[in-house]
Motif scaffolding. Structure first.
Motif, PDB file in Angstrom:
ATOM      1  N   CYS B 273       0.828  -1.200   0.000  1.00  0.00           N
ATOM      2  CA  CYS B 273       0.000   0.000   0.000  1.00  0.00           C
ATOM      3  C   CYS B 273       0.865   1.253   0.000  1.00  0.00           C
ATOM      4  CB  CYS B 273      -0.894  -0.009   1.230  1.00  0.00           C
ATOM      5  SG  CYS B 273      -2.085   1.327   1.289  1.00  0.00           S
ATOM      6  N   HIS B 275       0.088   3.980   1.222  1.00  0.00           N
ATOM      7  CA  HIS B 275      -0.156   4.797   2.412  1.00  0.00           C
ATOM      8  C   HIS B 275       0.989   4.601   3.392  1.00  0.00           C
ATOM      9  CE1 HIS B 275      -2.679   5.602   6.249  1.00  0.00           C
ATOM     10  NE2 HIS B 275      -2.255   6.748   5.759  1.00  0.00           N
ATOM     11  N   GLY B 277       2.214   1.180   3.864  1.00  0.00           N
ATOM     12  CA  GLY B 277       2.929  -0.044   3.515  1.00  0.00           C
ATOM     13  C   GLY B 277       2.317  -1.383   3.848  1.00  0.00           C
ATOM     14  N   CYS B 278       1.047  -1.450   4.222  1.00  0.00           N
ATOM     15  CA  CYS B 278       0.472  -2.770   4.458  1.00  0.00           C
ATOM     16  C   CYS B 278       0.332  -3.513   3.133  1.00  0.00           C
ATOM     17  CB  CYS B 278      -0.929  -2.653   5.058  1.00  0.00           C
ATOM     18  SG  CYS B 278      -0.904  -2.229   6.779  1.00  0.00           S
ATOM     19  N   CYS B 292      -7.365  -1.749   1.120  1.00  0.00           N
ATOM     20  CA  CYS B 292      -6.298  -2.034   2.086  1.00  0.00           C
ATOM     21  C   CYS B 292      -6.920  -2.332   3.445  1.00  0.00           C
ATOM     22  CB  CYS B 292      -5.361  -0.843   2.198  1.00  0.00           C
ATOM     23  SG  CYS B 292      -4.038  -1.145   3.385  1.00  0.00           S
ATOM     24  N   CYS B 294      -5.627  -2.126   6.327  1.00  0.00           N
ATOM     25  CA  CYS B 294      -5.120  -1.363   7.470  1.00  0.00           C
ATOM     26  C   CYS B 294      -5.895  -0.074   7.708  1.00  0.00           C
ATOM     27  CB  CYS B 294      -3.642  -1.086   7.309  1.00  0.00           C
ATOM     28  SG  CYS B 294      -2.681  -2.580   7.600  1.00  0.00           S
ATOM     29  N   HIS B 295      -6.017   0.769   6.667  1.00  0.00           N
ATOM     30  CA  HIS B 295      -6.760   2.019   6.866  1.00  0.00           C
ATOM     31  C   HIS B 295      -7.768   2.252   5.747  1.00  0.00           C
ATOM     32  CE1 HIS B 295      -2.592   2.365   8.439  1.00  0.00           C
ATOM     33  NE2 HIS B 295      -3.261   2.478   9.544  1.00  0.00           N
ATOM     34  N   GLN B 296      -8.110   1.161   5.067  1.00  0.00           N
ATOM     35  CA  GLN B 296      -9.217   1.177   4.098  1.00  0.00           C
ATOM     36  C   GLN B 296      -9.022   2.090   2.895  1.00  0.00           C
ATOM     37  OE1 GLN B 296     -10.102   1.426   7.585  1.00  0.00           O
ATOM     38  NE2 GLN B 296     -10.040  -0.790   7.469  1.00  0.00           N
ATOM     39  N   SER B 297      -7.800   2.336   2.490  1.00  0.00           N
ATOM     40  CA  SER B 297      -7.631   3.042   1.227  1.00  0.00           C
ATOM     41  C   SER B 297      -8.130   2.115   0.123  1.00  0.00           C
ATOM     42  CB  SER B 297      -6.161   3.363   0.984  1.00  0.00           C
ATOM     43  OG  SER B 297      -5.762   4.366   1.881  1.00  0.00           O
TER      44      SER B 297
HETATM   45  S1  FES Z   1      -1.499   1.058   4.783  1.00  0.00           S
HETATM   46 FE1  FES Z   1      -3.001   0.847   3.289  1.00  0.00          FE
HETATM   47  S2  FES Z   1      -4.413   2.289   3.921  1.00  0.00           S
HETATM   48 FE2  FES Z   1      -2.880   2.572   5.370  1.00  0.00          FE
END
Ligand code: FES
Ligand code: HEM
Lengths: 580, 347
Positions: B273, B275, B277-278, B292, B294-297
């Motif tokens: 990601c 954002h 990095g997930c 994503c 982790c934070h839903q991007s």
């Molecule tokens: S790591 Fe993907 S949205 Fe934060």
């Protein structure tokens, strides 16, 4: 004297001759500690920290902080033969092959959760009762630092098992470091010894987790407690309690037995939790690899608000002239937490500046009597809770079948709208309670008994307050303080006041702070009101058995109320030309 | 012991060096007035301490007797490890009972009269302060700190600079490889090269275009992933090179990051990601959205991987792909832009 006591006395003398310790004991064994349930919050924090130290030390005996790849050969069948870091393999061994190892791991984790929770709620207690006021500002700052360290301790510990969940947390942490302008990239490379995940990080964060942070916490906790000892504990208002005394139980024996006993209770509960309630079952998640993630992964509760901030932040980024600034990460993960913790640390000084109150405070405020402070507190809590909701937005979305986008947009607006509303609402509630207090002082409390008067009218009987309640409500008389006077732009000699603007701002804020306060009745009014209520209740029983206890309503610090003088603080302040 | 505690102090507030609280009427407890109740409390306390000893013995027995892998079914808890349960409960009970006994003792049998102690002003007496100031002034005088200007300045300079070595020594927290000029150089490349075969993560089998149906998704890595990993002894290469391969109808692709970077509707995107990095793998094939965890991007893979929602600011980098002569999917080049989270020098 029993034999044990004789031996003890001998040892005491031996030590005393070398350290003069009996002088200390003489003063200390009779030291008085006030009692209140909310004073146990700090104790819970301390005791769970001790449990953390104990269980953590055991864990270090079995845990291997190494990212070297090994093939798991332990007794947990589903992962047998799988390649993983030695850290993860040893955490599995602790969980499955060391007898009692799982208990220690779970106790350590539970103790950590309780520790952070206790520190947080303890901080709220200090805030809402105004216990941070002079002379306890240093201890407030130490407390804020301890909270920060506690978060760091929790996060670093969470990373050690090197399972899929903990690695994901580290990946996010690395992304955050990289987003710091100018130094971020280098910072990340230095911290991780190169690229992510590298092979240094676990051993590095291990020494942070077991040495650096606990060492700092231990040192600060020691100073924290020494200050409590020297300054003596604050107390809630009550009969006989003034700003100049401490009312409670002596250290020996009552407080010692209660506090000591409470340590064992906290320890026992943590052990029971460790035995009964599973926490962080690392074997389910599998070993860490940077290209996998478990859906719905959640951090420990105390990281949730930070995660919420990351999630709700709009996706702003600037790329100009060969550099990139990730506002979308830097602001929520670095700038805002930094500002929030700084504001928290400075709060006592800001408040003292606004109120102009330079007195020592040993008697706690009832939250209603400091409406603006209480409102600020509830406002901040609302902000925090909203962020927390943000941190769980995916769970909320799936549980209640809502759209994540909708939740995020709601939060983006709510974060700016709801906290101010909470402020206004809380202040109103406080003022309402103040009004009620005033009525109780002036008319006694409504007994619920209805009386029919000879001419047919029904009235509710008011009864005088009991000693305790009256003392609690009356405590406000001792802490009230008038707003700061407006400064003059030129002094008597016609010289311009250099600090005029600042002073004027201070005086204005001070007016806001005290605005709308329901004036407390004077002692004479209270006396009359209570007397009246006593008659109304057809009871001749005198209110205060000790007339002199009344005469001597002590006033402290600011010296406003003098015995016998039946004037409001404001009147007295005016008499003195506005000088305290 | 009981007698001393219950009767001597109960009705007369303790006064030695401390004042009792005048205002509060003290209500005697049952244990203060009824010797039988006091005796009962005494037995309760002693009982708890004795039970604690018993639980310690049970703990040791459980440690020795229960096999490590035994499980038991407990209602509410489900199937749990017998050893952990037994050890936790016995240790918890043993410790808890000590605490409960002590508190019961304090509540029932120790005096419950609150006492008063006066506070003293915290600030020092003016005389003490004056003396301290004098001492300081004398020290300043005797050392000549105020007089010897050069000594003072050079000392301050020395004190300001002596931590420098401690900071310099941190430089090699990252032992910089000789062929790497700076950190960004490492972030800008992955091990994908022209012609690297795309293999399925886990089985490391190469992928034929025909293996991947429309709507399909695989997690993939370059064919030399394992060798590199073994050579480097880290997961660094994997952390950057992991990709997702998806297939859609060619006419569903609205845009992509380079001309013909797909192969017959097969697209490859970084899995990391942008954002923080997930790794991402939640893909909705109907909308071509990548979410994503982790934070839903959310990214639209049919539209150059652009961000359509969430905190991520940049699109997911696309890997240009084609097929080799045997028909297996290969990369046509490394990523054109750095993968993963942003960094200052990224440009
Ligand atoms: S790591 Fe993907 S949205 Fe934060
Ligand atoms: C100061 C407060 C501390 C907090 C909040 C804290 C928190 C944590 C947490 C949440 C974990 C993850 C546990 C798991 O589920 O496996 C952990 C692991 C660990 N902690 Fe702590 N800890 C603290 C202090 C210490 C201390 C003082 C030591 C050692 C002296 C220690 C040693 C360890 C070890 C060895 C692990 C790894 C255990 C494993 O992976 O199985 N901790 N800690």
């Amino acid at each position: 004297m029993s034999t044990v006591e004789k031996v003890g006395a001998g040892a005491g003398t031996y030590v005393d001759q070398r350290l003069g310790s009996n002088r200390f004991l003489k003063r200390s064994l009779s030291k008085v500690f006030p009692d209140h349930w909310s004073f146990m919050l700090g104790e819970i924090a301390l005791y769970s920290f001790i449990v953390i130290l104990l269980t953590g030390t055991y864990l270090t005996l079995f845990y291997k902080p190494s990212m070297v790849e090994v093939i798991y050969q332990g007794s947990y069948v589903p992962l047998k033969g799988i390649a993983m870091s030695e850290a993860y393999a040893s955490s599995l061994d602790i969980s499955f092959d060391v007898r009692g190892g799982l208990l220690l791991r779970q106790m350590h984790h539970w103790a950590a959760l309780i520790f952070v929770a206790a520190v947080s709620v303890h901080l709220l207690r200090i805030f809402f009762t105004g216990a941070f006021r002079k002379p306890r500002e240093f201890n407030w700052i130490i407390g804020v630092v301890l909270l920060t360290l506690a978060l760091g301790a929790g996060f670093s510990g969470y990373s050690l098992p090197d399972d899929l969940l903990s690695g994901t947390g580290l990946q996010i942490a690395r992304g955050i470091v990289q987003a710091i302008p100018i130094i971020g990239t280098w910072g990340a490379f230095l911290l991780f010894g190169g690229q992510f995940p590298g092979d240094d990080f676990i051993s590095r964060i291990y020494s942070v987790h077991i040495l650096l942070i606990p060492g700092l916490i231990l040192a600060l906790v020691t100073v924290h407690l020494m200050m409590v000892w020297v300054q003596k504990h604050t107390q809630f208002p009550g009969p006989g309690r003034t700003n100049n005394n401490v009312v409670g139980y002596p250290l020996m024996p009552v407080y010692m037995a209660k506090a000591g006993g409470f340590f064992f209770i906290v320890f026992g509960i943590i052990a029971l939790l460790g035995g009964l309630v599973s926490i962080n079952p690392i074997w389910i998640f599998g070993p860490y690899t940077p290209d996998q993630v478990s859906a719905g992964s959640q951090p420990d509760w105390y990281i949730g608000w930070l995660d919420g901030m990351l999630r709700t932040m709009p996706n702003w980024e600037t790329a100009v002239g060969g550099i990139t600034i990730s506002w979308n990460v830097f602001i929520p993960a670095v700038v805002l937490p930094g500002l929030i913790f700084t504001a928290m640390a400075l709060y006592p000084f800001l408040e003292a500046w606004v109120t102009g109150d330079k007195r020592e405070h040993h008697l706690l405020d009832r939250p209603r009597n400091a409406p603006v402070r209480t409102a600020i507190g509830v406002m901040s809590l609302t902000f925090y809770m909203l962020l927390w909701i943000g941190g769980a937005n995916d769970i909320i979305a799936t549980t209640f079948d809502l759209s994540i986008n909708a939740i995020t947009w709601f939060l983006r607006v709510a974060l700016f709208v709801l906290p101010p509303l909470a402020f206004v609402f809380t202040k109103r509630v406080c003022l309402g309670l103040q009004r009620k207090d005033r009525d109780k002082l002036l008319h006694g409390y409504e007994s619920g008994r209805i009386l029919r008067l000879p001419h047919g009218e029904f009235v509710e009987v008011h009864e005088p307050l009991d000693v305790k309640e009256r003392a609690i409500i009356e405590s406000r008389l001792m802490t009230d303080h008038a707003p700061l006077p407006m400064p003059a732009s030129v002094d008597a000699a016609g010289v311009a006041n250099k600090h005029y603007r600042v002073k004027r701002l201070q005086a204005k804020l001070s007016r806001v702070w005290y605005a709308d306060q329901i004036p407390a009745p004077t002692m004479a009014e209270i006396e009359e009101g209570q007397h009246h209520a006593a008659h109304g209740a057809l009871s001749e029983a005198p209110l205060h058995a000790h007339a002199d206890a009344l005469e001597n309503v002590p006033f402290h610090g600011g010296v406003l109320h003098t015995p016998g003088e039946e004037k409001t603080n404001q009147e007295q302040l005016n008499d003195r030309g506005g000088h305290l | 012991m009981t007698d001393v505690n219950t009767h001597e102090h109960s009705d007369h507030p303790v006064t030695s060096g401390r004042l009792p609280v005048a205002d509060v009427p003290h209500k005697p407890r049952r244990t203060d007035v009824d010797p039988k109740a006091a005796r009962r409390a005494e037995r309760q306390v002693a009982g708890m301490f004795t039970l604690s000893v018993l639980f310690v013995i049970l703990f040791v027995v459980a440690y020795v007797a229960i096999p490590k892998d035994a499980n038991v079914y407990i209602p509410v808890l489900g199937l749990v490890g017998a050893m952990n349960l037994a050890l936790g409960v016995t240790m918890g009970a043993a410790v808890f009972l000590i605490g409960a006994g002590a508190i019961q003792w304090a509540k029932k049998l120790m005096p419950d009269v609150e006492v008063v102690q006066e506070r003293h002003e915290l600030a020092s007496e003016p005389a003490d302060t004056a003396e301290a100031v004098d001492q300081y002034e004398r020290g300043k005088e005797e050392s000549g700190f105020a007089g010897y200007k050069i000594i003072r300045r050079s000392l301050l300079g020395a004190l300001a600079l002596f931590p420098i070595p401690l900071i310099v020594l941190l430089r090699d927290l990252w032992v910089q490889p000789t062929d790497t000029p700076n950190p960004q150089a490492e972030l800008e490349t992955t091990i994908w090269r022209k012609g690297s075969r795309i293999v399925v993560d886990g089985s490391y089998a190469p992928v034929k275009a025909s293996d991947l149906p429309v709507g399909g998704l695989i997690s993939a890595v370059p064919e030399n992933m394992m060798e590199v990993q073994e050579e480097e002894h880290t997961l660094n290469a994997r952390g950057k090179a992991a990709i997702l391969v998806v297939r859609m109808q060619p006419d569903e692709i609205r845009s992509q990051q380079g001309e013909n970077w797909d192969y017959q509707g097969i697209l490859a995107y970084s899995k990391i990601c942008t954002h923080v990095g997930c790794p991402i793998s939640l893909y909705e094939q109907r909308t071509h959205h990548l979410l994503c965890p982790c934070h839903q991007s959310t990214f639209d893979l049919a539209d150059s991987g652009n961000v359509i929602f969430g905190p991520a600011a940049r699109r997911m980098p696309q890997l240009p792909i084609g097929v080799d002569e045997e028909g297996y999917l290969v990369a046509l080049a490394d990523f054109a832009e750095p993968v993963g989270p942003s960094f200052w020098e990224r440009g």
